[in-house]
Design a protein around this motif. Structure first.
Motif, PDB file in Angstrom:
ATOM      1  N   ARG A 162       0.837  -1.203   0.000  1.00 29.59           N
ATOM      2  CA  ARG A 162       0.000   0.000   0.000  1.00 29.59           C
ATOM      3  C   ARG A 162       0.873   1.255   0.000  1.00 29.59           C
ATOM      4  N   PRO A 163       0.582   2.194  -0.900  1.00 31.38           N
ATOM      5  CA  PRO A 163       1.343   3.446  -0.875  1.00 31.38           C
ATOM      6  C   PRO A 163       1.003   4.268   0.368  1.00 31.38           C
ATOM      7  N   ARG A 164       1.994   4.892   0.957  1.00 32.98           N
ATOM      8  CA  ARG A 164       1.807   5.746   2.144  1.00 32.98           C
ATOM      9  C   ARG A 164       2.384   7.125   1.844  1.00 32.98           C
ATOM     10  N   GLU A 165       1.883   8.113   2.555  1.00 39.19           N
ATOM     11  CA  GLU A 165       2.400   9.472   2.354  1.00 39.19           C
ATOM     12  C   GLU A 165       3.871   9.544   2.731  1.00 39.19           C
ATOM     13  N   VAL A 166       4.200   9.017   3.893  1.00 38.03           N
ATOM     14  CA  VAL A 166       5.587   8.977   4.359  1.00 38.03           C
ATOM     15  C   VAL A 166       5.828   7.623   5.009  1.00 38.03           C
ATOM     16  N   TYR A 167       6.859   6.945   4.572  1.00 36.01           N
ATOM     17  CA  TYR A 167       7.219   5.669   5.188  1.00 36.01           C
ATOM     18  C   TYR A 167       8.186   5.922   6.345  1.00 36.01           C
ATOM     19  N   PRO A 168       8.052   5.158   7.443  1.00 35.24           N
ATOM     20  CA  PRO A 168       8.929   5.375   8.602  1.00 35.24           C
ATOM     21  C   PRO A 168      10.279   4.683   8.496  1.00 35.24           C
ATOM     22  N   ALA A 169      10.563   4.049   7.374  1.00 40.67           N
ATOM     23  CA  ALA A 169      11.841   3.352   7.187  1.00 40.67           C
ATOM     24  C   ALA A 169      12.158   3.325   5.700  1.00 40.67           C
ATOM     25  N   PRO A 170      13.413   3.084   5.342  1.00 45.18           N
ATOM     26  CA  PRO A 170      13.760   2.986   3.918  1.00 45.18           C
ATOM     27  C   PRO A 170      12.953   1.890   3.230  1.00 45.18           C
ATOM     28  N   VAL A 171      12.536   2.154   1.995  1.00 45.57           N
ATOM     29  CA  VAL A 171      11.745   1.200   1.219  1.00 45.57           C
ATOM     30  C   VAL A 171      12.630   0.583   0.139  1.00 45.57           C
ATOM     31  N   VAL A 172      12.655  -0.747   0.081  1.00 46.83           N
ATOM     32  CA  VAL A 172      13.502  -1.441  -0.890  1.00 46.83           C
ATOM     33  C   VAL A 172      12.690  -2.547  -1.560  1.00 46.83           C
ATOM     34  N   PRO A 173      13.060  -2.948  -2.795  1.00 46.44           N
ATOM     35  CA  PRO A 173      12.395  -4.088  -3.429  1.00 46.44           C
ATOM     36  C   PRO A 173      12.768  -5.388  -2.733  1.00 46.44           C
ATOM     37  N   ALA A 174      11.950  -6.409  -2.950  1.00 47.74           N
ATOM     38  CA  ALA A 174      12.179  -7.701  -2.294  1.00 47.74           C
ATOM     39  C   ALA A 174      13.571  -8.244  -2.574  1.00 47.74           C
ATOM     40  N   SER A 175      14.098  -7.979  -3.758  1.00 49.59           N
ATOM     41  CA  SER A 175      15.417  -8.508  -4.121  1.00 49.59           C
ATOM     42  C   SER A 175      16.545  -7.928  -3.282  1.00 49.59           C
ATOM     43  N   GLU A 176      16.325  -6.760  -2.658  1.00 50.77           N
ATOM     44  CA  GLU A 176      17.360  -6.134  -1.834  1.00 50.77           C
ATOM     45  C   GLU A 176      17.229  -6.469  -0.353  1.00 50.77           C
ATOM     46  N   VAL A 177      16.128  -7.086   0.028  1.00 52.71           N
ATOM     47  CA  VAL A 177      15.918  -7.408   1.442  1.00 52.71           C
ATOM     48  C   VAL A 177      16.989  -8.358   1.983  1.00 52.71           C
ATOM     49  N   PRO A 178      17.404  -9.399   1.239  1.00 56.07           N
ATOM     50  CA  PRO A 178      18.433 -10.292   1.789  1.00 56.07           C
ATOM     51  C   PRO A 178      19.720  -9.580   2.182  1.00 56.07           C
ATOM     52  N   GLY A 179      20.102  -8.550   1.450  1.00 60.87           N
ATOM     53  CA  GLY A 179      21.310  -7.817   1.799  1.00 60.87           C
ATOM     54  C   GLY A 179      21.246  -7.224   3.188  1.00 60.87           C
ATOM     55  N   HIS A 180      20.052  -6.815   3.607  1.00 62.08           N
ATOM     56  CA  HIS A 180      19.872  -6.271   4.958  1.00 62.08           C
ATOM     57  C   HIS A 180      19.814  -7.398   5.990  1.00 62.08           C
ATOM     58  N   VAL A 181      19.074  -8.444   5.676  1.00 67.46           N
ATOM     59  CA  VAL A 181      18.902  -9.545   6.629  1.00 67.46           C
ATOM     60  C   VAL A 181      20.223 -10.252   6.903  1.00 67.46           C
ATOM     61  N   LEU A 182      21.002 -10.487   5.872  1.00 64.82           N
ATOM     62  CA  LEU A 182      22.230 -11.259   6.036  1.00 64.82           C
ATOM     63  C   LEU A 182      23.315 -10.500   6.790  1.00 64.82           C
ATOM     64  N   ARG A 183      23.194  -9.178   6.829  1.00 67.45           N
ATOM     65  CA  ARG A 183      24.188  -8.387   7.561  1.00 67.45           C
ATOM     66  C   ARG A 183      23.875  -8.291   9.048  1.00 67.45           C
ATOM     67  N   ALA A 184      22.666  -8.645   9.445  1.00 65.38           N
ATOM     68  CA  ALA A 184      22.293  -8.539  10.856  1.00 65.38           C
ATOM     69  C   ALA A 184      23.009  -9.604  11.664  1.00 65.38           C
ATOM     70  N   GLU A 185      23.620  -9.188  12.761  1.00 64.06           N
ATOM     71  CA  GLU A 185      24.363 -10.133  13.599  1.00 64.06           C
ATOM     72  C   GLU A 185      23.423 -11.006  14.409  1.00 64.06           C
ATOM     73  N   GLY A 186      22.291 -10.444  14.805  1.00 60.41           N
ATOM     74  CA  GLY A 186      21.349 -11.177  15.651  1.00 60.41           C
ATOM     75  C   GLY A 186      20.114 -11.618  14.888  1.00 60.41           C
ATOM     76  N   GLU A 187      19.021 -11.755  15.631  1.00 59.23           N
ATOM     77  CA  GLU A 187      17.760 -12.223  15.075  1.00 59.23           C
ATOM     78  C   GLU A 187      17.202 -11.235  14.052  1.00 59.23           C
ATOM     79  N   ALA A 188      16.548 -11.773  13.023  1.00 60.96           N
ATOM     80  CA  ALA A 188      15.879 -10.953  12.014  1.00 60.96           C
ATOM     81  C   ALA A 188      14.455 -11.457  11.852  1.00 60.96           C
ATOM     82  N   ALA A 189      13.541 -10.541  11.521  1.00 63.05           N
ATOM     83  CA  ALA A 189      12.139 -10.912  11.350  1.00 63.05           C
ATOM     84  C   ALA A 189      11.602 -10.303  10.060  1.00 63.05           C
ATOM     85  N   LEU A 190      10.841 -11.102   9.320  1.00 67.01           N
ATOM     86  CA  LEU A 190      10.092 -10.622   8.163  1.00 67.01           C
ATOM     87  C   LEU A 190       8.630 -10.584   8.568  1.00 67.01           C
TER      88      LEU A 190
END
Length: 241
Positions: A85-113
Motif C-alpha cells: 500500500r502506498p503511504r504518504e511517508v514511510y517510517p523506514a527505507p523502502v527497498v524491493p524484495a530482491s534487496e531485502v536479503p542484503g539487509h537480513v544477512l548483515r544482521a548479527e542477531g535475530e531478524a524478522a520478516l
C-alpha cells in the motif's frame, strides 16, 4: 536460516496460514510467529491450515502465538516489514524484495520478516517498528498479493542469497526494544522544545524514524543518543529553574 523468523499479523484465513508454512518449508525457514490470529484460524490450527501445509505440518505445530507485534519482535535486531500500500511517508527505507536479503544477512542477531493482514496489511503504527520496508513490484491492475505468495517471494529471495555465497560481514544492531525506548525519548523531546505540534507529530516522527533507521544504529549509539536527550532535558530544566 534459523536466525530468521516469519511473523504474520492477524491472519484471517486458515488456508493462508497453511500455505505460508509450506512456502517457508520450501525455502529453508521454520520459525513462524503468529500475532492475534482470527478465531477461524486458531489455535489450535484449523484443519484447513493443515490441508495446505503439505510436508510442513511441523512448522505449524511449532508456531509461536503472541498477543502483540512487540512480543513477536522480542530480542530481534532487524525488522523487515512488507507492504503493498502506498503511504504518504514511510517510517523506514523502502527497498524491493530482491534487496531485502542484503539487509537480513548483515544482521548479527535475530531478524524478522513481518507480513500483515490479508485485507489491509500492516498499520502505520506496526510499520514504525521496521528498520526496512520491503515491496514487490506488481501490475497496477492487480497490485495486491495473496499472503502466502508474498511470503514465498521474500523467502525465495533470501534462500537464493544464502545459497549463492557466504554471509557478508555482520553488524550488531540495536534491538527493537532499545530503539523504541529511544524514539519515545525523542518524541517527548520534540514536543517539549516545540519542534512540532501534536497534529504534525506522527508525520515528523515517521520521517525521523526513517533517518535513524538508515543509520543502522548499534546498541552503543542508541545509548549515546538517549544520553544526549536526557542531558539536554536536564540542562533545560536547570535553565528554567
Amino acid at each position: 536460516m534459523d536466525w530468521v523468523r516469519i511473523v504474520l499479523v492477524g491472519p484471517q484465513e486458515p488456508m493462508n496460514l497453511g500455505a505460508v508454512a509450506r512456502a517457508m518449508r520450501n525455502f529453508g525457514l521454520s520459525r513462524l510467529y503468529v500475532v492475534n490470529p482470527s478465531p477461524r484460524v486458531g489455535p489450535p490450527w484449523a484443519k484447513e491450515a493443515y490441508w495446505l501445509a503439505v510436508h510442513a505440518e511441523e512448522v505449524l505445530d511449532r508456531a509461536v502465538v503472541v498477543g502483540s507485534l512487540g512480543e513477536a519482535l522480542a530480542d530481534v535486531q532487524l525488522v523487515v516489514a512488507t507492504t503493498g500500500r502506498p503511504r504518504e511517508v514511510y517510517p523506514a527505507p523502502v527497498v524491493p524484495a530482491s534487496e531485502v536479503p542484503g539487509h537480513v544477512l548483515r544482521a548479527e542477531g535475530e531478524a524478522a520478516l513481518v507480513f500483515g493482514r490479508e485485507t489491509f496489511g500492516l498499520t502505520n503504527e506496526e510499520l514504525e517498528l521496521a528498520h526496512v520496508i520491503g515491496t514487490v513490484l506488481t501490475a497496477p491492475e492487480q497490485p495486491s498479493l495473496n499472503l502466502a505468495q508474498a511470503v514465498a517471494i521474500f523467502a525465495y529471495e533470501l534462500f537464493k542469497a544464502v545459497q549463492g555465497g557466504a554471509r557478508p560481514a555482520r553488524e550488531e544492531l540495536a534491538e527493537v526494544a532499545a530503539l523504541e525506548a529511544f524514539f519515545q525519548d525523542l518524541g517527548r523531546y520534540l514536543l517539549e522544545i516545540g519542534f512540532t505540534d501534536r497534529n504534525r507529530f506522527p508525520y515528523a516522527m515517521r520521517r525521523l524514524r526513517r533517518i535513524f533507521h538508515k543509520a543502522r544504529l548499534t546498541p552503543g549509539e542508541v545509548q549515546m543518543l538517549r544520553g544526549l536527550l536526557h542531558q539536554s532535558r536536564y540542562q533545560m530544566g536547570k535553565r528554567d529553574g
